[in-house]
Structures are given as structure tokens and as C-alpha cells.
Design a protein around this motif. Structure first.
Motif, PDB file in Angstrom:
ATOM      1  N   ALA A 253      84.261  34.745  11.722  1.00  0.00           N
ATOM      2  CA  ALA A 253      83.200  34.814  12.742  1.00  0.00           C
ATOM      3  C   ALA A 253      82.200  35.901  12.379  1.00  0.00           C
ATOM      4  O   ALA A 253      80.978  35.722  12.518  1.00  0.00           O
ATOM      5  N   ALA A 254      82.684  37.051  11.899  1.00  0.00           N
ATOM      6  CA  ALA A 254      81.790  38.156  11.537  1.00  0.00           C
ATOM      7  C   ALA A 254      80.876  37.778  10.386  1.00  0.00           C
ATOM      8  O   ALA A 254      79.670  38.069  10.397  1.00  0.00           O
ATOM      9  N   ILE A 255      81.432  37.101   9.377  1.00  0.00           N
ATOM     10  CA  ILE A 255      80.636  36.736   8.205  1.00  0.00           C
ATOM     11  C   ILE A 255      79.593  35.677   8.562  1.00  0.00           C
ATOM     12  O   ILE A 255      78.444  35.750   8.114  1.00  0.00           O
ATOM     13  N   VAL A 256      79.973  34.701   9.377  1.00  0.00           N
ATOM     14  CA  VAL A 256      79.014  33.678   9.803  1.00  0.00           C
ATOM     15  C   VAL A 256      77.921  34.317  10.658  1.00  0.00           C
ATOM     16  O   VAL A 256      76.726  34.040  10.482  1.00  0.00           O
ATOM     17  N   ARG A 257      78.313  35.175  11.580  1.00  0.00           N
ATOM     18  CA  ARG A 257      77.322  35.871  12.423  1.00  0.00           C
ATOM     19  C   ARG A 257      76.342  36.674  11.575  1.00  0.00           C
ATOM     20  O   ARG A 257      75.123  36.604  11.775  1.00  0.00           O
ATOM     21  N   ASP A 258      76.867  37.455  10.627  1.00  0.00           N
ATOM     22  CA  ASP A 258      76.004  38.298   9.806  1.00  0.00           C
ATOM     23  C   ASP A 258      75.072  37.462   8.932  1.00  0.00           C
ATOM     24  O   ASP A 258      73.930  37.857   8.665  1.00  0.00           O
TER      25      ASP A 258
END
Length: 288
Positions: A253-258
Motif C-alpha cells: 500500500a505504501a509503495i502504490v501510494r508513493d
């Protein structure tokens, strides 16, 4: 709720932590399958994931309305590593109007009558859309290699073809994220047991999953070659520790968000005369 102010601390970067270093040989045996990163525990990770998903939804909506960029998310993993769970809990939370998942199973006779990328290319995302690949074109340098379905003279040329294909997508405006969910043999076997114990999951049972465990070293070697040969700035690989499901979900989720943040999609300009729209609204309001 756990304190999540650490998210403002630039010292921890999920992409830097789990991204495959370009031009370097990867040894999966040296990469941990269990990790908690910056989190103080499961509750903290789950809270972070939910906040990240909210932002992903907003940014995906903006990308959909902007209709200029697109995002391709590739998921590869051993069986039971959690591709379906990740899609259900994280990636599938995006608006389905602009997001679709494609599970690539054994090719059909029609698909086999075409080049190996034929079924893949037509599933790539149009402008404004997100495509999620549950398995992908990489099966054609993984399964076909380990199971000796085609000779090395065939699959050995496919790395360069895949690289050219992904370069073409990037040139068109598609961001590409490729995730390998890294699970330990012990955790995989434990999840196999849960499938056996749960009648609602018996449909997932497959003797081939156990045969694949006998060839784990061959699959590991095949994946390591993929990471070395098909990893570029426009189409990076991330190796995600997947023994803890909550960390798997939070880190992806963090990588997709970033990535969405970097894409910085913008709402389209307003063409309508807002003063006229307000006048018409007041007119209709006065009729009530």
C-alpha cells in the motif's frame, strides 16, 4: 490508535527498503521473509494501511478523471504467498470503474496460437486506468523454464522481449510496479494446512503446489534471473516479506501510494460557466 507520525519521517522509504538494486545479483535466500519495518506491531501496520488506501482511492480517482497516465501492478509469488489476499484487502479497494484485475492462468489453445505477450498486451491499462496482474508475462520465463515446457533457446530470448515490451508501456505513459511476495517454506506449508482444514478453501487445493515445493531451488534461481535481467527504473521489482500478511499489505500500500504521489494526477480543468451553473441551481431550488 497507534501513533503514525513516523510516516512523516523520510528516513524510512519502503521503495528503497524493498526495491531490487539494479545491475546486482539477488539472493532470495539472504532476504528475510518476515519483517516489521517501522511499525510497532500489527495494529500499527493495519492502521497505516487503511490510511494509505484512503489516499490511494483519492489519487486513483484523480488519475481516472485526468485520463492521461496509467498504472500496471504485477504480482508474482509462490503459491499461498497472498496475491489474492493482497488484491482483496489493498489493491481491490480502488474504484472498479478504473481498475481491473487479470488472473493469468494456463494459456488457452487460442492464446498458445499467438506470441506469448498477445494475451498480456490487451490487458494493459488504458489512459486513466489501473491493471493488476495476478501472475503475468513473467510466467513465460519462470514456469516454462522450470517445467521445461519450452527449450532455453526460446525462453532465454524472452527477457529482452519483456524489457522492450515494458519500455513501450512506459513510453506510452504507464507506470509499472512489480511485486514478488517472499514467503518462507515453513509459512507456505502452514497456509497449505489451513486450506486443508477449511472446506471453503478446498477449491484452492492443488497437488501441483506440492510438486512445486520439490523444485523450490529451481524456481528461486529463475526468479533471481528475472530480478537481475528485468529490473529498470521505469519498471522496478520489489521483494516484499510476506510471512506477516499485515506487513505485506502495508508495504505494498505504501509503495502504490508513493507512486501515485509521484504521478501527481490532476483533476481536469473546468469548462462549465460556474456562475451560470449556480444561477440555474438557484432557479431550480426556488421551484421547490
Amino acid at each position: 490508535m497507534q501513533d503514525t507520525t513516523w510516516d512523516l519521517n523520510p528516513k524510512f522509504d519502503f521503495r528503497d527498503e524493498h526495491g531490487v538494486r539494479r545491475g546486482k545479483k539477488v539472493s532470495l535466500a539472504k532476504i528475510p521473509t518476515e519483517f516489521e519495518g517501522p511499525f510497532s506491531g500489527k495494529e500499527h501496520g493495519v492502521a497505516f494501511k487503511e490510511n494509505a488506501i484512503d489516499e490511494i482511492r483519492d489519487l486513483q480517482y484523480q488519475m481516472f478523471t485526468e485520463a492521461k497516465q496509467s498504472l500496471l501492478i504485477v504480482l508474482q509469488a509462490p503459491d499461498a504467498a497472498g496475491k489474492d489476499g493482497l488484491i482483496r484487502k489493498v489493491l481491490g479497494q480502488m474504484n472498479p470503474q478504473g481498475c481491473r484485475t487479470y488472473p493469468f492462468k494456463v494459456p488457452s489453445s487460442e492464446e498458445l496460437a499467438h506470441d506469448f505477450l498477445w494475451r498480456i498486451h490487451k490487458a494493459t491499462p488504458a489512459a486513466g486506468k489501473v491493471s493488476i496482474f495476478n501472475r503475468s508475462h513473467y510466467e513465460d520465463v519462470l514456469v516454462v523454464r522450470v517445467e521445461d515446457i519450452v527449450p532455453k533457446s526460446v525462453w532465454g530470448q524472452r527477457y529482452e522481449i519483456i524489457n522492450d515490451f515494458e519500455k513501450l508501456l512506459a513510453h506510452r505513459g504507464t507506470r509499472i510496479l512489480k511485486f514478488y511476495l517472499h514467503i518462507s517454506p515453513a509459512e507456505q506449508l502452514e497456509r497449505f494446512k489451513k486450506r486443508l482444514d477449511d472446506p471453503t478453501k478446498h477449491w484452492k487445493l492443488n497437488a501441483g503446489d506440492y510438486e512445486a515445493r520439490l523444485k523450490a531451488d529451481l524456481y528461486r534461481e529463475a526468479y533471481e534471473d528475472v530480478f537481475e535481467k528485468c529490473n529498470f527504473r521505469h519498471a522496478p521489482w520489489y521483494i516484499i516479506p510476506a510471512d506477516k500478511k499485515w506487513y505485506r499489505d502495508a508495504s505494498v500500500a505504501a509503495i502504490v501510494r508513493d507512486t501515485f504521489r509521484e504521478m501527481n494526477p490532476q483533476l481536469p480543468p473546468v469548462d462549465a460557466d460556474l456562475d451560470e451553473i449556480r444561477r440555474l441551481y438557484q432557479r431550480e431550488l426556488g421551484k421547490q
